[in-house]
Design a protein around this motif. Structure first.
Motif, short mmCIF file in Angstrom:
data_model
loop_
_atom_site.label_atom_id
_atom_site.label_comp_id
_atom_site.label_asym_id
_atom_site.label_seq_id
_atom_site.Cartn_x
_atom_site.Cartn_y
_atom_site.Cartn_z
N ARG A 1 -28.55 11.79 10.96
CA ARG A 1 -27.83 12.53 9.90
C ARG A 1 -26.34 12.60 10.19
NH1 ARG A 1 -31.83 17.56 8.49
NH2 ARG A 1 -33.58 16.26 7.87
N GLU B 1 -24.93 9.19 9.39
CA GLU B 1 -24.84 8.98 7.94
C GLU B 1 -23.70 9.77 7.33
OE1 GLU B 1 -28.69 9.95 6.45
OE2 GLU B 1 -29.61 8.20 7.37
N LYS B 2 -23.47 10.98 7.83
CA LYS B 2 -22.42 11.82 7.27
C LYS B 2 -21.04 11.18 7.42
CE LYS B 2 -20.63 16.46 7.14
NZ LYS B 2 -20.82 17.84 7.48
N ILE C 1 -27.70 8.20 0.10
CA ILE C 1 -26.88 9.03 0.97
C ILE C 1 -25.46 8.49 0.93
CG2 ILE C 1 -26.62 10.02 3.27
CD1 ILE C 1 -29.44 10.47 1.95
N LYS D 1 -26.91 13.85 -0.07
CA LYS D 1 -28.16 13.21 -0.50
C LYS D 1 -28.33 13.34 -2.02
CE LYS D 1 -31.85 15.61 0.00
NZ LYS D 1 -33.01 16.35 0.50
N TYR E 1 -35.67 13.88 5.55
CA TYR E 1 -35.45 14.61 4.31
C TYR E 1 -36.68 15.33 3.78
CZ TYR E 1 -31.21 11.98 4.73
OH TYR E 1 -30.06 11.44 5.23
#
Length: 96
Positions: A12, A15-16, A73, A78, A64
């Protein structure tokens, strides 16, 4: 169980801060196909992970809580479903 939690947390964070959008997709999903066409039309490179792969399905569920496609994403935000979120996706990508 703890291992998946750490992997999920690190994924996460990655991905952010990633600039490349990620889409969990299915090869038979019409909304997924529409999303792909959208990204191609706007010349936006995306990473696509197909849920037909058991490991990818497990990853999506672990991160998720659900296996729904398309899950898109963008910079840690999301979006579940493309058609219902197209306006917000355009806004997030700064597309008029």
């Amino acid at each position: 169980m703890v291992r998946w939690g750490i992997i999920s947390f690190l994924s996460r964070i990655k991905e952010k801060f990633s600039r490349k959008p990620l889409m969990y997709s299915s090869r038979i999903c019409e909304d997924c196909q529409a999303a792909k066409k959208f990204f191609v039309a706007h010349e936006i490179s995306i990473q696509i992970k197909y849920i037909e792969d058991k490991g990818i399905r497990e990853e999506l569920a672990a991160k998720y809580g659900k296996v729904l496609v398309p899950t898109i994403i963008i910079a840690g935000k999301k979006f579940i479903g493309f058609e219902d979120n197209e306006k917000e996706i355009k806004k997030r990508l700064k597309i008029d």
